[in-house]
Design a protein around this motif. Sequence first.
Motif, PDB file in Angstrom:
ATOM      1  N   THR A 238       0.778  -1.212  -0.102  1.00  0.00           N
ATOM      2  CA  THR A 238       0.047  -0.131   0.109  1.00  0.00           C
ATOM      3  C   THR A 238       0.773   1.284   0.253  1.00  0.00           C
ATOM      4  O   THR A 238       0.445   2.287  -0.602  1.00  0.00           O
TER       5      THR A 238
ATOM      6  N   LEU B 146      -4.843   7.229   1.173  1.00  0.00           N
ATOM      7  CA  LEU B 146      -4.428   5.653   1.436  1.00  0.00           C
ATOM      8  C   LEU B 146      -5.478   5.315   2.456  1.00  0.00           C
ATOM      9  O   LEU B 146      -6.008   4.331   2.374  1.00  0.00           O
TER      10      LEU B 146
ATOM     11  N   ILE C  31      -3.136  -0.701  -2.825  1.00  0.00           N
ATOM     12  CA  ILE C  31      -2.298  -1.781  -2.660  1.00  0.00           C
ATOM     13  C   ILE C  31      -1.611  -1.763  -4.201  1.00  0.00           C
ATOM     14  O   ILE C  31      -1.053  -0.649  -4.585  1.00  0.00           O
TER      15      ILE C  31
END
Length: 350
Positions: A166, A271, A297
């Motif tokens: 990530t 994120l 990801i």
Amino acid sequence: MTHTTVHAYAAPAPKAPLERTTITRRELGAHDILIDIKYAGICHSDLHTVRGEWGHETFPIVPGHEIAGVVAEVGPGVTRYAPGDRVGVGCFVDSCRECDNCRAGLQQYCTGELGSVGTYAATGRDGEFTQGGYSTHLVVDENYALRIPESIPLDAAAPLLCAGITLYSPLTHWQAGPGKKVAVVGLGGLGHMGVKLAHAMGAEVTVLSQSLRKKDDGLRLGADHYRATSDPATFEALAGTFDLILNTVSADLNLDAYLGLLKTGGTLVQLGAPENQLAISPFALVQGRKSFSGSMIGGLPETQEMLDFCGEHGIASEIEVIRADQINEAYERVLASDVRYRFVIDTATI
């Protein structure tokens, strides 16, 4: 191998404590491998899912998409792996394999009918509900498993399959490296990996955290600077500083203030996934040609690249290994931010 029953920990209903149970794994197909799971990381996504916060209605759910183990058996057509190989499985176990994104190695953004098939709480192409890594074994197509370098301990490798990739994906996409100034918002399960990776890539790294409570950790992990966002002076002193900011937290933030920390042409990447809608003033973007983006990801080639990079640079997650009967306690501690920095389940205790 025919359909077999394995032990697992599952959430029987939304917000219910996880409990020990059994699930059925599919018959080993021609290109399938059977993984003897050794460790499974606990991701914040697991909590959102089992608490019913992301809309999943099919229970019970076995969470877990940070999986590290050893190949126990292979199907007759398998060419990539052999019994004894160290492998990992991340956030998805299948995709359409035919869309432009899949062909480009961006399986996480699959645009096929089913999209990217999640490792748990998803429906596979066989119509079966997927169950994740809080279990003793997993059957997966060989093409959706990754090779874990020998230099990375399996327990510390597990969180790389989600937390590691990530952060690695946006860092490489926005070309973090020497001469670039990167800020990581939050020093948690995601953020600590961002610090390690950005440092290894040669960027100048700053942690932006609510307080200075974890400053010593941040500097130890590779940060060059550590600033408290609760101090208004931080936003004044760092205005126009960064090429790239990675926001790893799921809290509601004043994004305009963080956009103000970017250089002209800089990018703020989201994120974390907060529950509420994000608010941004257009002037925070247009004044400085700044960008607000997102990332999720990585695809299979990039995830393998990340694992190899970590192997070469001695990078792994900071972990606390727990027994399976400590999962519910660990969930409460995650909610309280009482973990440094990732819980990993020893699946031998299931």
